[in-house]
Design an enzyme around this catalytic site. Structure first.
Site, PDB file in Angstrom:
ATOM      1  N   GLY A  43       0.801  -1.218   0.000  1.00 34.60           N
ATOM      2  CA  GLY A  43       0.000   0.000   0.000  1.00 34.60           C
ATOM      3  C   GLY A  43       0.834   1.268   0.000  1.00 34.60           C
ATOM      4  O   GLY A  43       2.028   1.246  -0.248  1.00 34.60           O
TER       5      GLY A  43
ATOM      6  N   HIS B 291       4.295   1.379  -8.057  1.00 38.54           N
ATOM      7  CA  HIS B 291       3.237   0.360  -7.969  1.00 38.54           C
ATOM      8  C   HIS B 291       2.337   0.414  -9.201  1.00 38.54           C
ATOM      9  O   HIS B 291       1.943  -0.624  -9.753  1.00 38.54           O
ATOM     10  CB  HIS B 291       2.370   0.606  -6.736  1.00 38.54           C
ATOM     11  CG  HIS B 291       3.073   0.527  -5.419  1.00 38.54           C
ATOM     12  ND1 HIS B 291       3.247   1.625  -4.605  1.00 38.54           N
ATOM     13  CD2 HIS B 291       3.639  -0.516  -4.765  1.00 38.54           C
ATOM     14  CE1 HIS B 291       3.882   1.250  -3.498  1.00 38.54           C
ATOM     15  NE2 HIS B 291       4.138  -0.028  -3.576  1.00 38.54           N
TER      16      HIS B 291
HETATM   17  P1  AMP Z   1       5.950  -2.496  -1.632  1.00 39.54           P
HETATM   18  O1  AMP Z   1       4.578  -1.914  -1.504  1.00 39.54           O
HETATM   19  O2  AMP Z   1       7.041  -1.524  -1.312  1.00 39.54           O
HETATM   20  O3  AMP Z   1       6.099  -3.830  -0.962  1.00 39.54           O
HETATM   21  O4  AMP Z   1       6.158  -2.788  -3.184  1.00 39.54           O
HETATM   22  C1  AMP Z   1       5.246  -3.575  -3.905  1.00 39.54           C
HETATM   23  C2  AMP Z   1       5.822  -3.867  -5.265  1.00 39.54           C
HETATM   24  O5  AMP Z   1       6.073  -2.650  -5.947  1.00 39.54           O
HETATM   25  C3  AMP Z   1       7.154  -4.625  -5.195  1.00 39.54           C
HETATM   26  O6  AMP Z   1       7.186  -5.585  -6.245  1.00 39.54           O
HETATM   27  C4  AMP Z   1       8.144  -3.527  -5.436  1.00 39.54           C
HETATM   28  O7  AMP Z   1       9.356  -3.987  -6.007  1.00 39.54           O
HETATM   29  C5  AMP Z   1       7.404  -2.645  -6.412  1.00 39.54           C
HETATM   30  N1  AMP Z   1       7.957  -1.289  -6.379  1.00 39.54           N
HETATM   31  C6  AMP Z   1       8.143  -0.500  -5.306  1.00 39.54           C
HETATM   32  N2  AMP Z   1       8.740   0.666  -5.653  1.00 39.54           N
HETATM   33  C7  AMP Z   1       8.955   0.591  -6.992  1.00 39.54           C
HETATM   34  C8  AMP Z   1       9.536   1.469  -7.955  1.00 39.54           C
HETATM   35  N3  AMP Z   1      10.036   2.653  -7.607  1.00 39.54           N
HETATM   36  N4  AMP Z   1       9.578   1.056  -9.236  1.00 39.54           N
HETATM   37  C9  AMP Z   1       9.090  -0.154  -9.606  1.00 39.54           C
HETATM   38  N5  AMP Z   1       8.520  -1.017  -8.741  1.00 39.54           N
HETATM   39  C10 AMP Z   1       8.451  -0.656  -7.466  1.00 39.54           C
END
Ligand code: AMP
Length: 281
Positions: free
Chosen positions: A31, A37
């Site tokens: 989230g 995301h």
């Molecule tokens: P998180 O909510 O931080 O657990 O991230 C959820 C998904 O979004 C994971 O697969 C992350 O690698 C991806 N994600 C987070 N930040 C980025 C970003 N800046 N660029 C690409 N994917 C991202």
């Protein structure tokens, strides 16, 4: 867009989709959504007939001294962003739904989880692998989308899917950055103005490293030294780890003559940020 809070609800909502043979693309998140995301969502939408996003701040992947309690949360905003982005189903369970009393089964991807973030955050990838295995079992996606920002996580999940013969394709998605280069992260909200400026040192040092490799430097120690010097010159930054590793195995390399991942974690004040670049000489 349908919002489901229990495993029963999301299973029932997805049953007709699975029965009709339509493909499900899945984007697991914690989230506080940002453009990173949303790029995973966009990709999932382009490649599948239905898109599921999970929003779950997973307690088992946080250490006792980490930021689980204060991790940023904004459900109304997240749901509005998902709706706007064309998501079909959001699964947002609470911790008791995912880890009811008596829960005692964990998934451990032993080798890949050890270095890098795994060394600084003991138990982190066990929590990640466990929750992702559970989410895959609940959602049963044909494809699941993971950001390259979390480079080690992506490799751990790929290994998990392969080793447990899960019928899901793990799709990597490139890092989305702010205009000045800072990798987007929900944790960037922790940074004050001065820290936000200091946080640029992560990507700046990775770019210097990439340029060194491009201009022919193959000695990993020399590249590491250049990165360490830049981080040391930023008073608000403290290096947690720097890894120059084989892109596939995450084993440290001495010579950069194969696809190599340069990954680091840096504390900016109290906030721990990660970033990486892949170099391919
Ligand atoms: P998180 O909510 O931080 O657990 O991230 C959820 C998904 O979004 C994971 O697969 C992350 O690698 C991806 N994600 C987070 N930040 C980025 C970003 N800046 N660029 C690409 N994917 C991202």
């Amino acid at each position: 867009m349908k919002v489901c809070r229990t495993i029963g609800e999301i299973r029932a909502a997805l049953a007709p989709v699975h029965l009709s043979g339509r493909s499900v693309g899945f984007v697991p998140t914690m989230g506080y959504l940002h453009a990173g995301h949303l790029s995973l969502v966009e990709r999932a939408r382009a490649e599948n007939e239905a898109t599921v996003v999970s929003i779950f701040v997973n307690p088992t992947q946080f250490g006792p001294e980490e930021d689980f309690a204060r991790y940023p949360r904004d459900e109304p905003r997240d749901l509005a962003l998902c709706d706007e982005a064309g998501v079909n189903f959001v699964f947002t369970p609470d911790a008791a739904e995912m880890y009811p009393p008596g829960f005692q089964t964990y998934v451990d991807v032993t080798g890949l989880s050890q270095g890098l973030c795994g060394a600084s955050r003991p138990g982190h990838f066990r929590g990640v692998a466990t929750v992702v295995a559970k989410l895959f079992a609940i959602v049963q996606p044909r494809r699941a989308y993971f950001g390259e920002k979390d480079a080690q996580q992506l490799r751990v999940i790929r290994r998990l899917a392969q080793d447990l013969n899960l019928p899901v394709t793990v799709v990597p998605v490139p890092i989305i950055r702010e205009p000045d280069g800072l990798a987007m992260s929900s944790r960037n909200v922790y940074l004050n103005a001065e820290e936000r400026r200091a946080a640029l040192v992560l990507y700046r040092s990775l770019l210097v490293a990439r340029d060194l490799v491009r201009s022919g430097e193959q000695n990993a120690a020399a590249v590491a030294e250049a990165i360490r010097a830049l981080i040391a010159a930023e008073p608000l930054a403290r290096l947690d780890y720097l890894a120059i590793v084989d892109d596939e195995t995450l084993a440290p390399v001495e010579r950069i003559d194969q696809p190599t991942l340069i990954a680091l974690a840096v504390f900016i004040g109290r906030t721990r940020l990660i970033d990486n670049v892949l170099v391919n000489p």
